[in-house]
Design an enzyme around this catalytic site. Structure first.
Site, PDB file in Angstrom:
ATOM      1  N   ASP A 192       0.602  -1.173  -0.008  1.00 13.64           N
ATOM      2  CA  ASP A 192       0.554   0.222   0.147  1.00 13.64           C
ATOM      3  C   ASP A 192       0.478   1.570   0.107  1.00 13.64           C
ATOM      4  O   ASP A 192       0.206   2.886  -0.297  1.00 13.64           O
ATOM      5  CB  ASP A 192      -1.174  -0.103   1.071  1.00 13.64           C
ATOM      6  CG  ASP A 192      -1.850   1.248   1.563  1.00 13.64           C
ATOM      7  OD1 ASP A 192      -2.855   1.060  -0.032  1.00 13.64           O
ATOM      8  OD2 ASP A 192      -2.703   1.560   2.526  1.00 13.64           O
ATOM      9  N   CYS A 205     -19.812  -6.100 -11.577  1.00 11.64           N
ATOM     10  CA  CYS A 205     -20.859  -5.841 -11.441  1.00 11.64           C
ATOM     11  C   CYS A 205     -22.256  -5.882 -11.907  1.00 11.64           C
ATOM     12  O   CYS A 205     -23.480  -5.529 -11.086  1.00 11.64           O
ATOM     13  CB  CYS A 205     -20.123  -4.160 -10.666  1.00 11.64           C
ATOM     14  SG  CYS A 205     -18.937  -3.915 -10.262  1.00 11.64           S
TER      15      CYS A 205
END
EC number: 1.17.99.6
Length: 382
Positions: A143, A197
Site C-alpha cells: 500500500d 458489477c
C-alpha cells in the site's frame, strides 16, 4: 505401460512453491501477474483523476505518477509480481453503529492491528524463503509504495475494480487487504478477472457525500475516508452533517456490496477486531489527551492521524449526536492548544446548544487569535 508424467518446468515448480508459502502464511488468495499487464486505461484514468484535482491534498499521488503507471519504472528488473489478498470481512454489519449516534464509527480495517505491519511481516517471510529457493531477487510492497495495486490485482485475477473503485472478489466481496511481492524470476502468469458489477449501483447510491461523480470514479475531496484521515484542515461545512458519527474512514460503499455474502462464507478469523474499537463511546473519546490517545490506538492505523485530527473528527460526530450531556466535554475543548480542535468544538456546541445559550458564549470569539476558529464563531447562529 502407464502414460508418462507431464514435465513440470522449473518456473512452474517455483510458482507452486510460492503459492503454497502464501497459503501457509494465511493469505486467502495469491496469483501471478506480469509487470506489463496493466492496461493503458489505468494510467490514463489516473492522469484524468489528477488533472481534475480529485486527489485533494494527496500530492504524493502526483509526484509518483510515472512509477504508478508501470511497475518496471519502480524496479526495472522485475519479471513477475505475486499479488496477494487477505480477507478482513467483519463479523457483524459495520453499518449498525451508524444508528447509535452516541457511539463512534471506526472503519473495519482500523479496528485491529495495523494491516501494513501484519501483511508486510508475512510478505517478508514468504519473499525470503522464495529468494532462497529460486536464487532470485525480491521486493515486497504493502500500500505505501507507488504501485497501482488494484489494477494489478485485477489482471492477476484476484477480483475486479468495482464501481466504488475498490477491488471486489467473487469469493471475498469488498473485504481484501492487498500486498505484492516483486521478483526477478519469470513465473507463469494467471488469467485476469472480468467485471461482475452488472447494473448494481448499491455502492454509489449509499455514499453519504456523493463522492462518486460516475461509476468507477471517485472524488476523494468528497469522500469521508479522505476527509477523516488524509485531510489536515477543518472539515468543510458541507460534509459535516453527512459525516454522522464516522470518525475514522467510511465503510458504507464496501459494506453494501452484494458480493460480500460470499466473504462471510469464506472468511477465516485471521484478523479479529478489538472490542474497544468496535463502537467506542463518544464521551470516552472526548476525554483523550495525547498520551491517552496514543495508548488507546497503539498498533492501530488510527494513531497515524494524530490526536488533534482525531479529536476534530470526534467533535464533528459529537455535534451530530444530539446528546446534550456532552456539552461540557465539548466546552473543555474551546481551550485546546490546537485551533483545529477549538474550531470543531465551536461547531459541535453550536449544534448541541439552543441558540440563546450558544450566543451567550460568543464573547469567547473576541479572545480567539486564530482566523479559522474566529470564522467558526462567525458562521455559528447569531
Amino acid at each position: 505401460m502407464p502414460a508418462p508424467r507431464p514435465t513440470v518446468s522449473k518456473a512452474e515448480r517455483l510458482k507452486a512453491f510460492l503459492l503454497q508459502e502464501a497459503r501457509s502464511a494465511g493469505f486467502d488468495v495469491a496469483r501471478i501477474v506480469a509487470p506489463d499487464a496493466i492496461s493503458q486505461h489505468a494510467p490514463e484514468a489516473l492522469e484524468a483523476y489528477l488533472k481534475a484535482g480529485r486527489h485533494g491534498t494527496m500530492d504524493w499521488m502526483e509526484e509518483t505518477r510515472a512509477r504508478r503507471a508501470d511497475p518496471r519504472v519502480l524496479w526495472p528488473d522485475v519479471r513477475s509480481i505475486l499479488m496477494l489478498g487477505m480477507n478482513y470481512g467483519p463479523e457483524d454489519d459495520p453499518l449498525q453503529v451508524l444508528d447509535r449516534p452516541d457511539r463512534a464509527a471506526i472503519s473495519v480495517y482500523a479496528r485491529h492491528r495495523d494491516y501494513h505491519d501484519v501483511i508486510k511481516g508475512k510478505l517478508k517471510g514468504i519473499a525470503g524463503r522464495f529468494a532462497s529457493r529460486a536464487g532470485s531477487d525480491v521486493k515486497v510492497f504493502v500500500d505505501t509504495a507507488p504501485i497501482m495495486e488494484k489494477p494489478l490485482a485485477e489482471r492477476a485475477g484476484l477480483g475486479w475494480q468495482g464501481k466504488h473503485t475498490n477491488l471486489v472478489s467473487r469469493e471475498f466481496g469488498s473485504w481484501l487487504f492487498l500486498g505484492s511481492i516483486f521478483t526477478t524470476a519469470t513465473l507463469p502468469a494467471d488469467a485476469g478477472e472480468d467485471d461482475h458489477c452488472g447494473s448494481c449501483r448499491a455502492c454509489l447510491d449509499i455514499c453519504p457525500t456523493d463522492a462518486f461523480p460516475a461509476p468507477y470514479q471517485l472524488d476523494a475531496r468528497r469522500c469521508i475516508s479522505y476527509l477523516t484521515i488524509e485531510h489536515k484542515e477543518p472539515i468543510p461545512h458541507e460534509f459535516r452533517i453527512a459525516m454522522g458519527n464516522r470518525i475514522y474512514g467510511c465503510d458504507d460503499c464496501l459494506a453494501v456490496c452484494p458480493w460480500n455474502k460470499f466473504a462471510s462464507l469464506a472468511r477465516e478469523a485471521k484478523l479479529k477486531a478489538r472490542d474497544d474499537l468496535k463502537e467506542p463511546a463518544l464521551e470516552e473519546l472526548l476525554g483523550l489527551d495525547d498520551a491517552a490517545f496514543r495508548a488507546l490506538f497503539s498498533g492501530s492505523p488510527v494513531k497515524r492521524i494524530g490526536r488533534d485530527r482525531f479529536m476534530r473528527n470526534v467533535l464533528i460526530a459529537t455535534g451530530n449526536s444530539g446528546d446534550r450531556s456532552l456539552v461540557e466535554a465539548c466546552r473543555a475543548h474551546l481551550g485546546d492548544a490546537n485551533p483545529l480542535v477549538r474550531g470543531a468544538a465551536v461547531w459541535a456546541l453550536s449544534r448541541l446548544l439552543d441558540q440563546t445559550d450558544f450566543v451567550r458564549m460568543k464573547d469567547r470569539a473576541a479572545a480567539e487569535d486564530d482566523r479559522s476558529v474566529r470564522e467558526e464563531w462567525g458562521l455559528a447562529p447569531q
